[in-house]
Enzyme design. Sequence first.
Site, short mmCIF file in Angstrom:
data_model
loop_
_atom_site.label_atom_id
_atom_site.label_comp_id
_atom_site.label_asym_id
_atom_site.label_seq_id
_atom_site.Cartn_x
_atom_site.Cartn_y
_atom_site.Cartn_z
N ASN A 71 0.69 -1.14 0.05
CA ASN A 71 -0.13 -0.10 0.01
C ASN A 71 0.81 1.01 0.06
O ASN A 71 1.45 1.66 1.05
CB ASN A 71 -0.88 0.13 1.24
CG ASN A 71 -1.77 1.11 1.09
OD1 ASN A 71 -1.31 2.40 0.68
ND2 ASN A 71 -2.93 1.06 1.70
N GLU B 3 -3.87 1.87 -3.07
CA GLU B 3 -4.04 3.08 -2.57
C GLU B 3 -3.07 4.22 -3.36
O GLU B 3 -2.52 4.69 -3.02
CB GLU B 3 -3.88 3.29 -1.16
CG GLU B 3 -4.77 4.53 -0.49
CD GLU B 3 -4.71 4.60 0.96
OE1 GLU B 3 -5.25 5.48 1.48
OE2 GLU B 3 -4.36 3.68 1.45
N ASP C 135 -3.88 -5.02 0.84
CA ASP C 135 -4.09 -4.42 1.88
C ASP C 135 -5.59 -4.90 2.41
O ASP C 135 -6.45 -4.40 1.62
CB ASP C 135 -4.08 -2.91 2.02
CG ASP C 135 -4.48 -2.21 3.30
OD1 ASP C 135 -4.81 -3.02 4.26
OD2 ASP C 135 -4.42 -0.95 3.24
N ASN D 163 -7.13 -4.98 5.34
CA ASN D 163 -7.58 -3.95 6.17
C ASN D 163 -8.41 -5.19 7.44
O ASN D 163 -9.21 -5.00 7.99
CB ASN D 163 -8.67 -2.97 5.92
CG ASN D 163 -7.94 -1.51 5.58
OD1 ASN D 163 -7.30 -0.89 6.40
ND2 ASN D 163 -8.22 -1.11 4.29
N ASP E 258 -1.33 -6.37 5.73
CA ASP E 258 -1.15 -6.65 4.47
C ASP E 258 -0.81 -8.13 4.24
O ASP E 258 0.20 -8.37 4.87
CB ASP E 258 0.10 -5.59 3.88
CG ASP E 258 -0.38 -4.31 4.09
OD1 ASP E 258 -0.84 -3.50 3.28
OD2 ASP E 258 0.19 -3.67 5.21
N ASP F 150 2.76 4.48 5.18
CA ASP F 150 2.57 3.88 6.46
C ASP F 150 2.48 2.64 6.61
O ASP F 150 2.26 1.93 7.56
CB ASP F 150 1.35 4.46 7.28
CG ASP F 150 -0.09 4.66 6.46
OD1 ASP F 150 0.16 4.26 5.19
OD2 ASP F 150 -0.93 5.38 7.12
N HIS F 151 2.53 1.87 5.21
CA HIS F 151 2.75 0.37 5.18
C HIS F 151 3.87 0.27 4.67
O HIS F 151 4.55 1.06 3.81
CB HIS F 151 1.61 -0.03 4.23
CG HIS F 151 0.24 0.15 4.45
ND1 HIS F 151 -0.88 -0.96 4.78
CD2 HIS F 151 -0.60 1.37 4.48
CE1 HIS F 151 -1.86 -0.45 5.01
NE2 HIS F 151 -1.84 0.90 4.83
#
Length: 263
Positions: free
Chosen positions: A7, A34, A150, A152, A221, A250-251
Amino acid sequence: MKIATWNINGVKARIENLLHWLEEANVDIVCLQEIKSVDEGFPRERIEALGYHVETHGQKGFNGVAILSKLRFDEVNRRLPGDEEDEQARFIEGVFSTDQGVLRVVSLYLPNGNPVDSPKYPYKLGWMERLHRWTQERLSLEEPLVLAGDYNVIPEPEDAKNPQAWVNDALFLPQTREAFRRLVNLGLTDALRATTREAGTYTFWDYQAGAWQKNNGIRIDHLLLSPEAADKLQAVEIAKHTRGWEKPSDHVPVVAELAMAQS
């Protein structure tokens, strides 16, 4: 063959990091989520210059997925079937030829689902049900399949530094985790957990509250493998160091190595 999921949290904002990592890691297929870019705005030329073929399913401002591949695409399918009214760009499938036959790779960006008392959570669960049906159909082909993305979803308490902080979050609610288990129980293998049970193994650290510095992370992930792909699994690596780069996502990337090669 190395297959990765990342991501990127905005491909234009992270393009230098992406290019640097592509050169460093020498991965064969990269699934991005994303990307936050329309198809025509995706910075494909700089990526193609590194030897990758690029296919995207973009959306202005948010969402968006892509597959970068050193293998030529035999086929590309965009959008997860099952809801013609769903305009969110969250799913792209690439089909490739290898020395051992067909390989299918999906880049998916599963909905976050928060806040849970809004339509976003039913949308998340509905999307997971559609993914379940699609995967069931694809598994009947008995081909190597990699569902990379990802999700989530925090599958288990061990996948969070502080699981108690997530008990009311859409990523960790019992219904979410049950839907994820139902998907895996179709016969898929969680690539990372097939290679390690090590504690503190995360793929996401929030930008807030010093989460990275405290290793206050979560694992959301995932690379899920069909039996035919799992049989070829050799190793999994989390490129954790990229989180410490300037202007990071942030991933971080998760990379699976399979005993396959280009045909």
